[in-house]
Design an enzyme around this catalytic site. Structure first.
Site, PDB file in Angstrom:
ATOM      1  N   ASP A 399     -51.071 -25.398  71.137  1.00 45.42           N
ATOM      2  CA  ASP A 399     -49.777 -24.899  71.574  1.00 45.42           C
ATOM      3  C   ASP A 399     -49.448 -25.500  72.934  1.00 45.42           C
ATOM      4  OD1 ASP A 399     -51.751 -23.536  72.889  1.00 45.42           O
ATOM      5  OD2 ASP A 399     -50.543 -21.731  73.154  1.00 45.42           O
ATOM      6  N   LYS A 400     -48.161 -25.641  73.208  1.00 45.41           N
ATOM      7  CA  LYS A 400     -47.737 -26.324  74.426  1.00 45.41           C
ATOM      8  C   LYS A 400     -47.954 -25.481  75.678  1.00 45.41           C
ATOM      9  CE  LYS A 400     -42.991 -24.738  73.650  1.00 45.41           C
ATOM     10  NZ  LYS A 400     -41.639 -25.120  73.282  1.00 45.41           N
ATOM     11  N   THR A 401     -48.173 -24.161  75.540  1.00 46.46           N
ATOM     12  CA  THR A 401     -48.293 -23.306  76.728  1.00 46.46           C
ATOM     13  C   THR A 401     -49.721 -23.182  77.224  1.00 46.46           C
ATOM     14  OG1 THR A 401     -48.569 -21.341  75.365  1.00 46.46           O
ATOM     15  CG2 THR A 401     -46.330 -21.941  75.979  1.00 46.46           C
ATOM     16  N   PHE A 510     -45.815  -5.750  76.875  1.00 43.35           N
ATOM     17  CA  PHE A 510     -45.423  -6.622  75.767  1.00 43.35           C
ATOM     18  C   PHE A 510     -46.287  -6.342  74.549  1.00 43.35           C
ATOM     19  CE2 PHE A 510     -45.859 -10.420  73.212  1.00 43.35           C
ATOM     20  CZ  PHE A 510     -44.546 -10.830  73.054  1.00 43.35           C
ATOM     21  N   LYS A 533     -37.898  -8.096  79.838  1.00 45.53           N
ATOM     22  CA  LYS A 533     -38.017  -9.536  79.607  1.00 45.53           C
ATOM     23  C   LYS A 533     -38.698  -9.727  78.259  1.00 45.53           C
ATOM     24  CE  LYS A 533     -42.534 -10.378  81.745  1.00 45.53           C
ATOM     25  NZ  LYS A 533     -43.281 -11.114  82.764  1.00 45.53           N
ATOM     26  N   ARG A 567     -40.118 -23.939  77.303  1.00 40.58           N
ATOM     27  CA  ARG A 567     -40.343 -22.528  76.982  1.00 40.58           C
ATOM     28  C   ARG A 567     -39.237 -21.707  77.630  1.00 40.58           C
ATOM     29  NH1 ARG A 567     -44.550 -19.716  74.967  1.00 40.58           N
ATOM     30  NH2 ARG A 567     -44.836 -17.552  75.598  1.00 40.58           N
TER      31      ARG A 567
END
Length: 603
Positions: A399-401, A510, A533, A567
């Site tokens: 994953d890019k994160t 979250f 958020k 993102r």
């Protein structure tokens, strides 16, 4: 004579134990007033694969899962039949024994390393209350109900319920990198009824029980109730649970009561039994062995048929005095050809693979290019059975994160309404911040679970549960909205030189169901606001301005940024009337006390 409160409490605990021993766990704190004790697992852990008794049967079972070993064992047995084998009796059994010995030595060496690691873990020491005094005990001797003291940078010896800590706000910080790979610190909160018990003498006199759910592998879920004599029952959740495998950080010490030990801890319930690992090469080799074995049998049958035809042809020569061909002759001929042609399947194949893998594992362990200097961690090949899998990797999905970004995210720009602002533009202290951007920056500094840590040079380092949160808080600090301090019920923010204290009324973290995080805070003017958020779809479906032109333009910009591979995250703020908040809070508290599962209803 009327019974005392403590005696009636103990009897009630005993009856509860009898009713619910199988459904849940009742932990007697300090093992006081015990009428019934439920057996629990030992805190001694074992990850080794073999013991002295089980090594031989398990090893032989795993070795003879390989078709080649089964084949050569059959050949070795046939060679022991007198007058049957055209070769020597030991031409196969000696190489097969050598192969098994090499494999056994390799397995023993690898398992001894596991046993040594187990011994090091089990012999670690921790402070425990025993007979009214603090004593030092090894981890393996800890039992459910013991109260332990863990100091900063030490690992937790079992799953504990937090009782009190050295922090004045009755919190502690833990590192969970061994569980979820996250090096960011997490916060844990002491129960209200025990947070004042910072004197060891008070802990010695502590009584009561912890009613906990049965051992579970869900590391983010926990439901329990702390029950003490003459006090209200207090609900316990994941924020009061300290898991084995995590470490205490930025807190001098904590006191906790053991609720799960050994292989009943959440860490070990997520472990699977050490399997026999077969690489792709082993699987292909097994298939090829079967194919070669089928061809080999066909060759032996063909040779037996040819032998029969030749025998029948020779019967015309009366002087040879040949006997009739019978079924026993067929068996002898096939067996002789099997023994004679068995070298078609190479016996050296398996031992060559075992030796090569073992040497490869040694090279991996000393490879400097696989050494991480920052953490002083070298590469360790815990099993050599899968080395060849590394050479067959074609694609890596990441994953890019995380993997590709090295867990380092930077906030590029923000969009509010019809305007878009870069971080460098807003970081100019001489430039005023628009009111809507001001609300967004406050949301960035309030709606998170980050923890500020002051460095020796005076700078603040933020420890967050995700790189997103750290990037947002760092960006807000660059603009001048500095998150300075967090307590259990407040957040201190320095807004361009002005100190603002926000009272945190409730935090809804979250979750995958809500796909958003919410914080209800009260400012110094007494205004109550909801800060949220989350993902763009989770926020937009709750937005009250979903039909406005600015809102639609904002959505288009979010989609455009996502298409560029960036993102994106959406924020929302809402003013809450006091009566609306009180109604929701009452509903939320009722659900929390009942220890219901799932996230609370968001406002």
């Amino acid at each position: 004579m009327e019974p005392t409160a403590s005696s009636s409490f103990a009897k009630s605990v005993s009856s509860i134990h009898m009713r619910s021993a199988l459904q849940s766990r009742y932990v007697i704190i300090n093992n006081k007033n015990v009428y019934f004790i439920r057996r629990s697992a030992s805190n001694k852990i074992r990850t080794a694969k073999y013991t002295l008794i089980t090594f031989l049967p398990i090893f032989l079972f795993e070795q003879f899962r390989k078709w080649s070993n089964v084949f050569f064992l059959l050949i070795a047995l046939l060679q022991q039949i007198p007058n049957l084998s055209p070769t020597g009796r030991y031409t196969t059994i000696i190489p097969l024994t050598f192969i098994m010995t090499v494999s056994a030595v390799k397995e023993i060496i690898e398992d001894v390393k596991r046993q040594r690691d187990d011994r090091d873990v089990n012999n670690q020491q921790v402070n425990v209350i025993k007979r009214g005094t603090w004593t030092t005990q090894k981890w393996r001797n800890i039992k459910v109900g013991d109260i332990v003291r863990v100091r900063c940078d030490e690992a937790f010896p079992a799953d504990l319920v937090l009782l009190s800590s050295s922090d004045p706000d009755s919190v502690c910080y833990i590192e969970t990198s061994n569980l979820d790979g996250e090096s960011n610190l997490k916060i844990r909160q002491c129960p209200y009824s025990t947070k004042h018990l910072t004197d060891p003498k008070d802990l010695v006199e502590l009584g009561g029980t912890v009613h906990a759910e049965p051992p579970s592998s869900l590391i983010y879920d926990f439901n329990g109730v702390l029950m003490q004599p003459d006090k209200f029952n207090e609900p316990l959740g994941p924020y009061q649970l300290l898991l084995r495998g995590t470490k205490l950080r930025n807190t001098a010490w904590i006191y906790g009561v053991v609720v799960y030990t050994g292989h009943e801890t959440k860490l070990f319930l997520n472990f699977t039994k050490v399997p026999y690992k077969q690489s792709s090469v082993d699987k292909i080799t097994n298939v090829l062995m079967i194919i070669m074995f089928i061809l080999f049998i066909l060759i032996c049958i063909l040779c037996t048929i040819c032998n029969y035809i030749y025998h029948e042809a020779l019967k015309t020569h009366w002087y040879l005095q040949l006997e009739e061909y019978n079924a026993l002759d067929v068996f002898y001929n096939i067996t002789s050809f099997v023994i004679l042609f068995h070298n078609v399947i190479p016996i050296s194949l398996q031992v060559t693979l075992e030796v090569v893998r073992f040497i490869q594992a040694m090279f991996i362990n000393v490879d400097l290019e696989m050494y991480h200097e920052e953490s002083d961690i070298p590469a360790t090949a815990r099993t050599s059975n899968l080395n060849d899998e590394l050479g067959q990797v074609k694609y890596i999905f990441a994953d890019k994160t995380g993997t590709l970004t090295k867990n380092s995210l930077l906030l590029k720009d923000i969009a509010v309404g019809s305007g878009s602002y870069s971080i460098n533009f807003l970081a100019n202290a001489d430039r005023p911040v628009p009111n809507d951007v001001h609300e967004l920056l406050l949301c960035m500094t309030i709606c998170h679970t980050a923890i500020p840590e002051r460095q020796p040079d005076g700078k603040i380092k933020y420890n967050a549960e995700s790189t997103d949160e750290r990037a947002l808080v760092d960006a807000a600090a660059r603009i001048g909205y500095v998150f300075k301090e967090r307590t259990h019920d407040s957040i201190v923010v320095n807004v361009r030189g002005t100190k603002h204290v926000f009272q945190i009324l409730c935090t809804l973290e979250f979750s995958s169901e809500r796909r958003m995080m919410s914080v209800i805070a009260k400012d110094r003017q007494g205004r109550i606001k909801l800060y949220c958020k989350g993902s763009d779809d989770a926020i937009t479906e709750k937005a009250s301005l979903s039909g406005s032109r600015n809102f639609l333009n904002l959505l288009k910009r979010v989609d455009r940024l996502a298409e560029e591979g960036l993102r994106t995250l959406c924020f929302a703020v809402k003013n809450l009337p006091k009566r609306q908040y009180e109604q929701w809070k009452a509903l939320h508290d009722r659900r929390w006390v009942r220890c219901t599962e799932g996230p609370a209803t968001s406002p």
